[in-house]
Motif scaffolding. Structure first.
Motif, PDB file in Angstrom:
ATOM      1  N   ARG A 125       0.824  -1.205   0.000  1.00  0.00           N
ATOM      2  CA  ARG A 125       0.000   0.000   0.000  1.00  0.00           C
ATOM      3  C   ARG A 125       0.861   1.260   0.000  1.00  0.00           C
ATOM      4  O   ARG A 125       0.529   2.253  -0.653  1.00  0.00           O
ATOM      5  N   ALA A 159       0.926   3.922  -3.070  1.00  0.00           N
ATOM      6  CA  ALA A 159       0.616   5.331  -2.806  1.00  0.00           C
ATOM      7  C   ALA A 159       1.618   6.234  -3.508  1.00  0.00           C
ATOM      8  O   ALA A 159       1.255   7.234  -4.149  1.00  0.00           O
ATOM      9  N   ALA A 182      -3.112   9.836  -2.454  1.00  0.00           N
ATOM     10  CA  ALA A 182      -3.053   8.430  -2.046  1.00  0.00           C
ATOM     11  C   ALA A 182      -2.611   8.291  -0.594  1.00  0.00           C
ATOM     12  O   ALA A 182      -1.433   8.429  -0.275  1.00  0.00           O
ATOM     13  N   ASP A 183      -3.551   8.014   0.272  1.00  0.00           N
ATOM     14  CA  ASP A 183      -3.273   7.700   1.670  1.00  0.00           C
ATOM     15  C   ASP A 183      -3.197   6.180   1.788  1.00  0.00           C
ATOM     16  O   ASP A 183      -4.188   5.487   1.498  1.00  0.00           O
ATOM     17  N   PRO A 184      -2.054   5.617   2.175  1.00  0.00           N
ATOM     18  CA  PRO A 184      -1.953   4.147   2.272  1.00  0.00           C
ATOM     19  C   PRO A 184      -3.024   3.522   3.155  1.00  0.00           C
ATOM     20  O   PRO A 184      -3.391   2.358   2.960  1.00  0.00           O
ATOM     21  N   LEU A 233      -8.837   2.975  -4.104  1.00  0.00           N
ATOM     22  CA  LEU A 233      -8.660   4.090  -3.178  1.00  0.00           C
ATOM     23  C   LEU A 233     -10.040   4.636  -2.860  1.00  0.00           C
ATOM     24  O   LEU A 233     -10.788   5.010  -3.774  1.00  0.00           O
TER      25      LEU A 233
END
Length: 535
Positions: free
Chosen positions: A215, A219, A230-232, A384
């Motif tokens: 992840r 990201a 992109a927030d993991p 996402l």
């Protein structure tokens, strides 16, 4: 009573030998003849074998130990001593399942079969008892052991339902990448590295969102290449965009949404995927800038599926104005835009347009996969999600499959981290651009006046042919007879919207990524020859 005991007093000849003669182990305990223990079969007397099994008349098959059917047990009889019993059971079980031993077949006595196979009688006795307990065989006092009626012959082989090439001389059906470009050497190296370094604990049940390592790598990749926010913590690893679509469908259904808008024309797969979650699809027409917002508002839906970077199948990119209008609509109805970025990495005339999600990550759920860049058989993608949907999406993914396979995730994470995925994207970009250029040139040569519409991107083009090549139905009939597989744009119209009457013009959706330049040229030549009456 064991299966071997029920067989012991049934000789193949049917002679009235004593129990001690047919089974020496029982001699002392049973000195009387079989005829003496069953004299007249009067009231209350035990029934003979035929009466105990009325469905097994005198015509039932009687399989002697010398039958060729027992040859399939010979390899099992030669197995190592410690595995011989299990092997014999498995072979006998398979003989029943496959139909080699049909229901109603009487089996040899354990002593006779053991002698023929050269194994101990105990192994045969144990096999008979085990398969009788499982229902494959049946036995009765004085009746012998028979193949049971509960088993039905299994199919001789597993069918392959995977979509395959039509076998045409030229196949322009869109949607398939060139899987021969799969980077086997680099993938194998990444696999060896992962197996050497992966901690033991990571082979346990994973985080349903996916490995933190993957992840995090995704990201960075998606922010750099596609402009997403992109927030993991809000990335979920899925089995391709299809699973992402189904997961979102279930989550929307749980929130009371029973309909979702889809582009028309658009991908026909969306209908069945959302239907599986109990959500109906509502077709929304396209115009030159993208999804028509006026009809979208009138539809009453609160979520809509889009392909804004390269609309499938028309090939347009949403205008900046339409992207803004779409997000304004989502905010006004407290809804969501579901962005399918199926081939956003492949733009041949300029840098790709960034993902819609980057403009409003709280209103856009973004999905992508490696199906076009590596291989669809990997079943690996990402989703996402807006914060409002994150918890529900994660829980739905957990109940679906407990998370994506750990080794696959770790392998792809390493592949991304080491730059192998960027190199693969560049390799595909070069190959697919050459093939697109070849197709456009071939169309210009063999179909003068043909117009290729849409942006220079992706794995397919829209070819609008001059009206003299129509009507569409006649064109399709002729090229099919010449062994050329094509799909018209009308095939991607939503069923609820209707497809109109006869199409005078011909507009084709031509896939080219899976074809070599030579095959592309030959295919267009065959297509032209078919409609112009040439060979």
């Amino acid at each position: 009573m064991t299966a071997s005991e029920t067989n012991s007093d049934l000789e193949d000849s049917g002679s009235p030998a004593t129990a001690s003669e047919t089974d020496p182990d029982l001699g002392a305990a049973s000195p009387a003849k079989a005829s003496e223990t069953k004299p007249d079969l009067g009231a209350g007397s035990p029934a003979t074998a035929p009466e105990a099994h009325p469905d097994l008349d005198s015509g039932s098959p009687d399989l002697g130990s010398g039958s060729p059917a027992w040859e399939l047990l010979l390899p099992a009889a030669s197995a190592p001593a410690r595995a011989r019993g299990r092997s014999l059971q498995a072979a006998l079980r398979e003989a029943v399942r496959s139909g080699r031993l049909v229901p109603g077949t009487r089996l040899p006595s354990s002593r006779d079969l053991a002698a023929d196979l050269g194994v101990s009688r105990g192994l045969i006795t144990e096999a008979y008892e085990q398969l009788t307990a499982e229902g494959y065989l049946r036995s009765g006092r004085g009746a012998g052991t028979w193949v049971g009626d509960a088993v039905r012959a299994a199919r001789p082989r597993a069918r392959d339902l995977a979509p395959r090439s039509t076998g045409s001389r030229a196949d322009f059906v869109p949607g398939t990448p060139d899987v021969s470009l799969f980077p086997r050497a680099a993938w194998a190296a990444a696999q060896r590295g992962v197996l050497a370094e992966l901690p033991h604990h990571e082979l346990g049940y994973p985080d349903p969102r996916g490995l933190p390592r993957l992840r995090t790598a995704l990201a960075e990749l998606l922010a750099r290449r596609r402009g997403v926010v992109a927030d993991p913590e809000r990335i979920v690893i899925v089995s391709g965009v299809s699973q992402a679509t189904t997961v979102l469908g279930f989550v929307l259904h749980a929130r009371g949404m029973r309909e979702v808008g889809v582009e028309n024309p658009g991908s026909p797969q969306h209908d069945s995927l959302y239907a599986a979650a109990g959500v109906a699809t509502v077709p929304v027409p396209m115009d030159d800038e993208g999804l028509a917002v006026g009809p979208l508002r009138e539809s009453g839906v609160r979520s809509v599926v889009t392909t804004p970077a390269h609309q499938f199948p028309t090939g347009i990119a949403y205008s900046a104005r339409r992207r803004a209008e779409l997000l304004d609509w989502a905010r006004s109805v407290d809804g969501f835009v579901l962005e399918d970025d199926y081939d956003g990495d492949f733009r041949y005339d300029r840098a790709p347009v960034g993902a819609l999600q980057g403009l409003d990550p709280e209103r856009v759920a973004y999905a992508g996969s490696v199906s076009k860049s590596l291989a669809p058989g990997l079943r690996l993608g990402w989703l996402l999600v807006p914060e409002a949907l994150a918890e529900d999406v994660i829980e739905r993914k957990r109940t679906m499959d407990l998370g994506h396979p750990t080794l696959d995730q770790a392998l792809f994470a390493r592949f991304v981290e080491r730059g192998d995925y960027d190199r693969q994207l560049r390799r595909c970009q070069r190959a697919y651009r050459e093939r697109r250029d070849t197709l456009v040139a071939a169309l210009e040569e063999h179909f003068p006046g043909a117009e290729v519409t849409g942006i220079a991107a992706g794995l397919h083009v829209i070819a609008a042919l001059p009206e003299r090549y129509g009507p569409e139905e006649r064109f399709l009939t002729r090229v099919a007879a010449a062994g050329v597989a094509v799909r018209p744009l009308t095939d991607y119209a939503h069923a609820r919207a209707g497809r109109g009457g006869e199409q005078r013009s011909v507009r084709l959706v031509l896939g080219y990524a899976h074809l070599s330049p030579a095959r592309i040229r030959d295919g267009v030549r065959l297509m032209a020859g078919a409609v112009m009456g040439r060979g």
